[in-house]
Design an enzyme around this catalytic site. Structure first.
Site, PDB file in Angstrom:
ATOM      1  N   GLU A 153     -58.438   5.170  73.324  1.00 28.35           N
ATOM      2  CA  GLU A 153     -57.163   5.153  72.579  1.00 28.35           C
ATOM      3  C   GLU A 153     -57.203   4.114  71.465  1.00 28.35           C
ATOM      4  O   GLU A 153     -56.731   4.353  70.342  1.00 28.35           O
ATOM      5  CB  GLU A 153     -56.020   4.846  73.549  1.00 28.35           C
ATOM      6  CG  GLU A 153     -54.667   4.650  72.883  1.00 28.35           C
ATOM      7  CD  GLU A 153     -53.872   3.534  73.511  1.00 28.35           C
ATOM      8  OE1 GLU A 153     -53.355   2.682  72.757  1.00 28.35           O
ATOM      9  OE2 GLU A 153     -53.759   3.504  74.758  1.00 28.35           O
ATOM     10  N   HIS A 154     -57.785   2.949  71.744  1.00 30.35           N
ATOM     11  CA  HIS A 154     -57.923   1.917  70.721  1.00 30.35           C
ATOM     12  C   HIS A 154     -58.930   2.329  69.649  1.00 30.35           C
ATOM     13  O   HIS A 154     -58.683   2.156  68.448  1.00 30.35           O
ATOM     14  CB  HIS A 154     -58.396   0.606  71.362  1.00 30.35           C
ATOM     15  CG  HIS A 154     -57.289  -0.206  71.955  1.00 30.35           C
ATOM     16  ND1 HIS A 154     -57.028  -1.499  71.585  1.00 30.35           N
ATOM     17  CD2 HIS A 154     -56.363   0.093  72.909  1.00 30.35           C
ATOM     18  CE1 HIS A 154     -55.998  -1.975  72.280  1.00 30.35           C
ATOM     19  NE2 HIS A 154     -55.590  -1.024  73.100  1.00 30.35           N
ATOM     20  N   GLU A 166     -55.555  -8.414  75.876  1.00 33.31           N
ATOM     21  CA  GLU A 166     -54.505  -7.614  76.501  1.00 33.31           C
ATOM     22  C   GLU A 166     -54.503  -7.819  78.014  1.00 33.31           C
ATOM     23  O   GLU A 166     -53.441  -7.923  78.639  1.00 33.31           O
ATOM     24  CB  GLU A 166     -54.720  -6.136  76.149  1.00 33.31           C
ATOM     25  CG  GLU A 166     -53.499  -5.264  76.329  1.00 33.31           C
ATOM     26  CD  GLU A 166     -53.692  -3.848  75.793  1.00 33.31           C
ATOM     27  OE1 GLU A 166     -52.804  -3.022  76.057  1.00 33.31           O
ATOM     28  OE2 GLU A 166     -54.718  -3.568  75.126  1.00 33.31           O
ATOM     29  N   HIS A 176     -58.181   4.130  77.956  1.00 27.06           N
ATOM     30  CA  HIS A 176     -57.442   3.173  77.131  1.00 27.06           C
ATOM     31  C   HIS A 176     -58.310   2.642  75.995  1.00 27.06           C
ATOM     32  O   HIS A 176     -57.838   2.451  74.865  1.00 27.06           O
ATOM     33  CB  HIS A 176     -56.953   2.021  78.012  1.00 27.06           C
ATOM     34  CG  HIS A 176     -56.283   0.926  77.261  1.00 27.06           C
ATOM     35  ND1 HIS A 176     -56.902  -0.280  77.005  1.00 27.06           N
ATOM     36  CD2 HIS A 176     -55.045   0.846  76.695  1.00 27.06           C
ATOM     37  CE1 HIS A 176     -56.078  -1.054  76.331  1.00 27.06           C
ATOM     38  NE2 HIS A 176     -54.957  -0.397  76.120  1.00 27.06           N
TER      39      HIS A 176
END
Length: 418
Positions: free
Chosen positions: A49-50, A126, A46
């Site tokens: 991905e950022h 998040e 993740h």
């Protein structure tokens, strides 16, 4: 109109031509997700991905955003347990630029340490957002308890501890090992020509060094655990119940989804009608199936009051017993089949959903199922099939998570027997 091609370096391209539209949706799908991380790497997929959007060798983050905006495109990305995706939707005339941008972010990310420090703060927020969203948090609590000591039970976002420990060298090493052609699938749907699209893909992805594919650690072993967490600021009590379900490729997958639709997957479902509409015990109650390559889970979520929770649990388990103990009536079977078929057809009316549908079929089946095949599979399910599948799913083991201002409340194990 659907063509599959494997490039010389092992990368797979699947396209679907839709001549009646003017847009193209294209996605780079990585056949690796959070389940392929070690415990120390939790959240790294993740995080990458950022980071790929924070600058490449050829483009700054600002330039990436400006180029997408300048053509009216829609760009997004996500990480799941078994795959990740980066996708763009553009007018057909802008497909070359879309492929150029996707090729750049997937092949040339900088992983700049300063940008990493800033993005860690974004991911911490998040994670905080999950803590502040009770229906998400109660599901995270359930998943971790239901599949303990297995990567499918860990959060996709990682933890603040794991994310704070990531260093540039670790990201670069993971990226180099995982983002290899045999792990990459490119899916495109819309107003396109396969040959021209293949040439674009070859130009921007053909130089990737061959490699990829690894193990997924084997299927998880479900645990029948009760997890409670008290949050005094919450007005509602949030409840999740879970039982093991079938995998993505299981022969009974259509019957499982029909059973779920009858149980709690629609507004006419038994749980919604009997718990919410007839008794007014909840604002929200639903069931859903999440399936992976070698495992699955059926969950029921409800938001209720502390005074009503025991009754909600009792009624839910009553529906579990009922659906496995009797042949499904023809009217419910018909309604459920039509609901599934209608939902499927409506979901495939745009290029983005077609692109995603192609990718997931390739990831899990390495082939495409026509709509006629899928509809045939749905129609072949009988009422006896649903009862048989329910008997297998509701066989005894039950995972439970409860979140809210619980005080001294704890459910008794005797309340939770199916």
């Amino acid at each position: 109109m659907i063509v599959k091609e494997v490039l010389p370096n092992g990368l797979t391209l699947v396209t679907e031509s839709m001549p009646h539209v003017r847009s193209v949706a294209i996605g780079v799908w990585l056949k690796r997700g959070s389940r392929h991380e070690t415990p120390a790497q939790t959240g790294i997929s993740h995080f990458i991905e950022h980071m790929v959007f924070k600058g490449t060798k050829n483009r700054s983050a600002e330039v990436i955003a400006a180029q997408v905006d300048s053509i009216g495109g829609h760009m997004d990305a996500f990480t799941a347990k078994e795959y990740a995706a980066f996708h763009l939707k553009v007018l057909d005339e802008h497909l070359p630029l879309a492929v150029d941008i996707l090729g750049d972010i997937v092949a040339n990310p900088l992983f700049d340490p300063e940008e990493m420090a800033k993005e860690k703060k974004v991911i911490f927020e998040e994670i905080n957002m999950v803590e502040d969203t009770p229906d998400d948090l109660v599901m995270e609590l359930l998943t971790e308890a239901f599949w303990p000591r297995h990567p499918l039970g860990r959060p996709i976002l990682g933890t603040k501890k794991s994310v704070s420990g990531f260093r540039r060298a670790e990201l670069a090493s993971f990226f180099h090992d995982v983002y290899r052609p045999r792990n990459i699938l490119i899916s495109a749907a819309g107003h396109l020509d396969h040959k021209a699209t293949s040439e674009l893909i070859g130009r921007h992805f053909g130089a990737l060094e061959p490699g990829g594919i690894g193990t997924n650690g084997g299927p998880p072993r479900p645990a029948s655990k009760i997890v409670t967490r008290s949050k005094k600021e919450l007005e509602q009590v949030h409840l999740c119940l879970a039982v093991p379900a079938m995998s993505q490729t299981h022969p009974d997958r259509y019957g499982m989804h029909i059973m779920n639709t009858v149980l709690g997957g629609s507004m006419s479902s038994r749980l919604f009608q009997n718990v919410r509409e007839k008794r007014g015990l909840v604002y929200s109650i639903s069931s859903g199936v999440t399936s992976y390559s070698d495992a699955g889970v059926l969950t029921v979520y409800a938001g209720t009051s502390l005074d009503s929770i025991n009754e909600v649990v009792r009624l839910t388990l009553e529906e579990f017993r009922r659906i496995k103990g009797e042949r499904l009536p023809e009217d419910e079977l018909r309604r459920s089949k039509d609901h599934l078929k209608g939902s499927l057809m409506l979901s495939l009316e745009n290029t983005g959903s077609r692109m995603s549908h192609l990718a997931r079929q390739e990831i899990y089946f390495q082939r495409r199922f026509s709509l006629d095949e899928i509809i045939g599979g749905i129609e072949a399910v009988t009422g006896d099939d649903v009862a048989r599948i329910a008997s297998a799913i509701f066989a005894g083991g039950l995972g439970v998570s409860i979140l809210g201002n619980l005080g001294r409340y704890r459910p008794r194990p005797t309340q939770l027997r199916i």
